[in-house]
Design a protein around this motif. Structure first.
Motif, PDB file in Angstrom:
ATOM      1  N   SER A 261      44.664  29.228  38.621  1.00  0.00           N
ATOM      2  CA  SER A 261      45.226  30.570  38.759  1.00  0.00           C
ATOM      3  C   SER A 261      45.168  31.066  40.200  1.00  0.00           C
ATOM      4  CB  SER A 261      44.485  31.545  37.849  1.00  0.00           C
ATOM      5  OG  SER A 261      43.115  31.578  38.166  1.00  0.00           O
TER       6      SER A 261
ATOM      7  N   ASN B  99      47.113  34.793  42.310  1.00  0.00           N
ATOM      8  CA  ASN B  99      47.294  36.218  42.013  1.00  0.00           C
ATOM      9  C   ASN B  99      48.018  36.409  40.679  1.00  0.00           C
ATOM     10  OD1 ASN B  99      46.070  36.936  44.394  1.00  0.00           O
ATOM     11  ND2 ASN B  99      47.921  37.640  45.422  1.00  0.00           N
TER      12      ASN B  99
ATOM     13  N   TYR C 251      48.625  39.745  37.959  1.00  0.00           N
ATOM     14  CA  TYR C 251      48.333  41.163  37.733  1.00  0.00           C
ATOM     15  C   TYR C 251      49.504  41.858  37.047  1.00  0.00           C
ATOM     16  CZ  TYR C 251      51.376  41.800  41.803  1.00  0.00           C
ATOM     17  OH  TYR C 251      52.448  41.776  42.652  1.00  0.00           O
TER      18      TYR C 251
ATOM     19  N   ARG D  95      43.849  39.783  38.871  1.00  0.00           N
ATOM     20  CA  ARG D  95      43.282  38.916  39.916  1.00  0.00           C
ATOM     21  C   ARG D  95      44.163  39.052  41.158  1.00  0.00           C
ATOM     22  NH1 ARG D  95      43.788  35.003  37.259  1.00  0.00           N
ATOM     23  NH2 ARG D  95      41.719  34.858  36.328  1.00  0.00           N
ATOM     24  N   HIS D  96      43.539  39.343  42.315  1.00  0.00           N
ATOM     25  CA  HIS D  96      44.356  39.657  43.488  1.00  0.00           C
ATOM     26  C   HIS D  96      43.577  39.383  44.768  1.00  0.00           C
ATOM     27  CE1 HIS D  96      47.124  41.888  46.092  1.00  0.00           C
ATOM     28  NE2 HIS D  96      47.955  41.959  45.065  1.00  0.00           N
TER      29      HIS D  96
ATOM     30  N   ARG E 212      40.009  35.792  46.558  1.00  0.00           N
ATOM     31  CA  ARG E 212      40.952  36.252  45.538  1.00  0.00           C
ATOM     32  C   ARG E 212      40.085  36.736  44.371  1.00  0.00           C
ATOM     33  NH1 ARG E 212      43.933  32.059  45.385  1.00  0.00           N
ATOM     34  NH2 ARG E 212      45.464  32.947  46.827  1.00  0.00           N
ATOM     35  N   ALA E 213      39.993  38.050  44.227  1.00  0.00           N
ATOM     36  CA  ALA E 213      38.991  38.638  43.344  1.00  0.00           C
ATOM     37  C   ALA E 213      39.504  38.815  41.915  1.00  0.00           C
ATOM     38  CB  ALA E 213      38.556  39.995  43.891  1.00  0.00           C
ATOM     39  N   SER E 214      38.736  38.318  40.963  1.00  0.00           N
ATOM     40  CA  SER E 214      38.987  38.614  39.549  1.00  0.00           C
ATOM     41  C   SER E 214      38.417  39.986  39.213  1.00  0.00           C
ATOM     42  CB  SER E 214      38.340  37.538  38.671  1.00  0.00           C
ATOM     43  OG  SER E 214      38.854  36.257  38.973  1.00  0.00           O
ATOM     44  N   ASP E 215      38.796  40.516  38.054  1.00  0.00           N
ATOM     45  CA  ASP E 215      38.292  41.826  37.595  1.00  0.00           C
ATOM     46  C   ASP E 215      38.482  42.896  38.663  1.00  0.00           C
ATOM     47  OD1 ASP E 215      37.070  40.966  35.010  1.00  0.00           O
ATOM     48  OD2 ASP E 215      35.846  39.755  36.362  1.00  0.00           O
ATOM     49  N   SER E 216      39.630  42.901  39.300  1.00  0.00           N
ATOM     50  CA  SER E 216      39.829  43.806  40.431  1.00  0.00           C
ATOM     51  C   SER E 216      40.948  44.810  40.186  1.00  0.00           C
ATOM     52  CB  SER E 216      40.131  43.010  41.707  1.00  0.00           C
ATOM     53  OG  SER E 216      41.352  42.317  41.604  1.00  0.00           O
TER      54      SER E 216
ATOM     55  N   VAL F 113      36.263  45.678  43.030  1.00  0.00           N
ATOM     56  CA  VAL F 113      35.930  44.539  42.183  1.00  0.00           C
ATOM     57  C   VAL F 113      34.832  44.962  41.220  1.00  0.00           C
ATOM     58  CG1 VAL F 113      35.253  42.120  42.115  1.00  0.00           C
ATOM     59  CG2 VAL F 113      36.471  43.008  44.110  1.00  0.00           C
TER      60      VAL F 113
END
Length: 302
Positions: free
Chosen positions: A89, A91, A93, A107-108, A138-142, A160
């Motif tokens: 995976s 980005n 969203y 995720r972004h 690249r942050a999940s839960d963001s 995040v």
């Protein structure tokens, strides 16, 4: 049999209607190079997939001046990874856009990662800035927020979420000016910071502009390991010069006593196709062996 055909026809009709009402853009990038590598144990040859990717994106008009926006993007390894590990995976969203700006959930890339624009001329290759610097997250839960652009200025914020009772939330923020692609403006600049993102605090100041035919870029970076307290800083200079369909480029990056030097050439073989060659050399401290790479390859966007 006739019922099955009718059902299939109705399903196809529904799909066509959906596509007409909510058009989806299919896009991607295929980037593969043949590479000669020396990472301290001797030279060897390999085939590399340089962040090849594909995705879907689109938008859909809602009531009250709102627009639904979404993106689903995946990386694909075209060289040497198969099976379930081949697709990962990137980005992904869904969000809303309006007079207030744009909010994205999923995720972004963090604000600090995104703020580098196109200054890193060797992004996706061995000399990508992430190989010396922290902060390419690249942050999940963001939750991502872009303000409207006013007189060329804009703000990008990332929150995040903790995602666990014993974890900490994190923040990333950037203020930027101009067009990172240098098409609508001849100058781009940004200041960005991370707070507790992936175990590090970080700050960057960066700028890029066109001068006498050259595209020149510079970045200053500082990072601190939250657990150890180790602080490090470095800087980067990049330059590119077009010659018809060919572009010559060079880049130098440091982190304390470590540094990386890269030179390369791109040839525009078609509207969406680039042939390239580059050489990168890493001079590292005694904790890691020096490395160098030579590659030729092809990149195609669709």
């Amino acid at each position: 049999m006739k019922k099955s055909v009718v059902a299939l026809a109705m399903a196809l009709a529904g799909t066509i209607t959906t596509v007409q009402a909510d058009p989806v853009t299919v896009y991607g990038q295929l980037n593969v190079s043949a590479q000669s590598s020396d990472e301290g144990d001797g030279r060897f040859s390999e085939l590399k997939s340089n962040s090849s990717r594909f995705g879907l994106k689109g938008d859909f008009a809602l009531d009250n001046g709102l627009t639904l926006v979404y993106q689903l993007e995946w990386a694909v390894d075209m060289a040497d990874v198969g099976g379930g590990d081949n697709i990962t995976s990137r980005n992904q969203y869904v969000g809303l856009k309006g007079n207030f700006g744009e909010v994205r959930l999923g995720r972004h890339d963090t604000a600090l990662k995104d703020a580098q624009g196109k200054i890193d001329l060797f992004s996706d290759y061995e000399a990508d800035v992430k190989n010396l610097w922290r902060g390419e997250v690249r942050a999940s839960d963001s939750v991502t927020y872009y303000t409207p652009t006013v007189n060329g200025f804009g703000v990008h914020l990332t929150y995040v979420m903790e995602d666990a009772a014993d974890a900490e939330d994190a923040f990333s923020a950037a203020v930027y000016y101009g067009d990172e692609n240098l098409k609508d403006s001849t100058f781009y600049a940004a200041v960005a910071m991370d707070s507790e993102v992936a175990g590090f605090d970080a700050m960057r100041a960066q700028a890029q502009g066109k001068v006498a035919g050259f595209k020149l870029g510079a970045m200053y970076h500082t990072q601190e390991n939250i657990v150890s307290g180790l602080e490090q800083d470095g800087w980067l200079l990049s330059a590119a010069y077009p010659l018809g369909k060919t572009e010559l480029k060079a880049q130098y990056q440091t982190l304390e006593d470590d540094d990386a030097v890269s030179i390369g050439v791109d040839y525009k073989a078609g509207k969406n196709t680039t042939l390239f060659a580059w050489y990168s050399s890493f001079n590292l401290d005694m904790a890691a062996p020096d490395r160098d790479y030579l590659a030729v390859g092809i990149k195609h966007k669709f």
